[in-house]
Design a protein around this motif. Structure first.
Motif, PDB file in Angstrom:
ATOM      1  N   ASP A   1       0.840  -1.205   0.000  1.00  0.00           N
ATOM      2  CA  ASP A   1       0.000   0.000   0.000  1.00  0.00           C
ATOM      3  C   ASP A   1       0.873   1.251   0.000  1.00  0.00           C
TER       4      ASP A   1
ATOM      5  N   HIS B   1       2.078   2.134  -3.433  1.00  0.00           N
ATOM      6  CA  HIS B   1       1.033   2.738  -4.262  1.00  0.00           C
ATOM      7  C   HIS B   1       0.790   4.192  -3.874  1.00  0.00           C
TER       8      HIS B   1
ATOM      9  N   HIS C   1       3.667   6.190  -5.136  1.00  0.00           N
ATOM     10  CA  HIS C   1       3.630   6.233  -6.601  1.00  0.00           C
ATOM     11  C   HIS C   1       2.573   7.197  -7.109  1.00  0.00           C
TER      12      HIS C   1
ATOM     13  N   VAL D   1      -6.346   2.901  -3.859  1.00  0.00           N
ATOM     14  CA  VAL D   1      -5.384   1.846  -3.524  1.00  0.00           C
ATOM     15  C   VAL D   1      -6.113   0.530  -3.242  1.00  0.00           C
TER      16      VAL D   1
ATOM     17  N   LEU E   1      -6.845  -0.914  -6.624  1.00  0.00           N
ATOM     18  CA  LEU E   1      -5.639  -1.434  -7.288  1.00  0.00           C
ATOM     19  C   LEU E   1      -5.179  -2.745  -6.657  1.00  0.00           C
ATOM     20  N   GLN E   2      -5.376  -2.874  -5.350  1.00  0.00           N
ATOM     21  CA  GLN E   2      -4.915  -4.078  -4.653  1.00  0.00           C
ATOM     22  C   GLN E   2      -5.818  -5.293  -4.876  1.00  0.00           C
TER      23      GLN E   2
END
Length: 244
Positions: free
Chosen positions: A119, A122, A125, A221, A224-225
């Motif tokens: 996490d 991300h 990023h 996030v 995305l995970q």
């Protein structure tokens, strides 16, 4: 050929019939596969729906135009499978409305991004891509960490998804806002209902690193995970082929 065209174009009825004939070819090509769709979409009894927080993250992903640079469909080509993982199956997108397969890859395909990075990675990023990938051309999304996530309209989002076939229950819709908060605050009273409705494997944590505040970063996030993790169908298909 020019004489043929002249005869067709000078006769209105013939010309209309020719247009209908040509247009019907394209229609048949698009419609015919739908009659065999039950035979082409794989079975995935373990498939789960997006949680309200993940769905909110998906909405943010679309809002920010992330799909313009990242595809979410791994083709069956050998180099794609070796780089990104098992090729995408139709069943993995059955709850995606709209589908975000895409074809342009300014950035890498993210169909199997779930749990590949932490996490914290991300968050860093998205806050400033160059901090973790120096050569990145991706823009920064710093406001996601500042913006509080709007959750009061999530019941409506889940209800809309159910209208197009996603099997959200009445309890899921009714508790959507509370579940979004509970998923990112596992120590709160709202957390218990999340795993009860979405399963024990649901990611329960403060995705942006701050358990005291629910932000848009939490939602994105969380989304995305979970990419590539809604079902194990692709991994099982790959293992079956290896066994053969």
């Amino acid at each position: 050929m020019s004489e043929f065209h002249r005869k067709i174009e000078r006769n209105t009825i013939r010309f209309v019939l020719a247009i209908i004939f040509v247009a019907s070819i394209g229609g048949i090509v698009e419609i015919a596969p739908l009659f065999t769709i039950k035979n082409t979409v794989e079975a995935a009894p373990d498939m789960r729906v997006y949680t309200p927080l993940e769905l909110a993250g998906r909405n943010i992903y679309m809002r920010e135009g992330c799909y313009a640079c990242h595809s979410q469909m791994i083709r069956t080509l050998r180099d794609e499978v070796e780089r990104y993982g098992p090729y995408s199956l139709a069943v993995e997108s059955q709850y995606d409305h709209p589908m975000l397969w895409g074809s342009k890859r300014t950035g890498p395909d993210i169909a199997r991004l779930g749990e590949k990075y932490s996490d914290a990675w991300h968050v860093a990023h998205l806050y400033n891509p160059r901090d973790v990938v120096p050569e990145s051309v991706m823009p920064a999304y710093r406001w996601l960490l500042r913006n509080e996530l709007k959750i009061d309209d999530l019941p409506g989002h889940l209800r809309a998804m159910r209208d197009v076939g996603v099997p959200y229950t009445d309890a899921m819709i009714e508790n959507a806002a509370k579940d979004a908060f509970g998923q990112a605050t596992p120590e709160s009273d709202a957390a218990a209902g999340v795993t009860e409705r979405y399963g024990a494997a649901t990611h329960m944590r403060a995705f942006d690193g701050n358990a005291g505040r629910l932000t848009e970063m939490d939602a994105l996030v969380a989304y995305l995970q979970i990419l590539g993790k809604l079902t194990d169908a692709a991994q099982k298909t790959e293992q079956t082929k290896i066994g053969e």
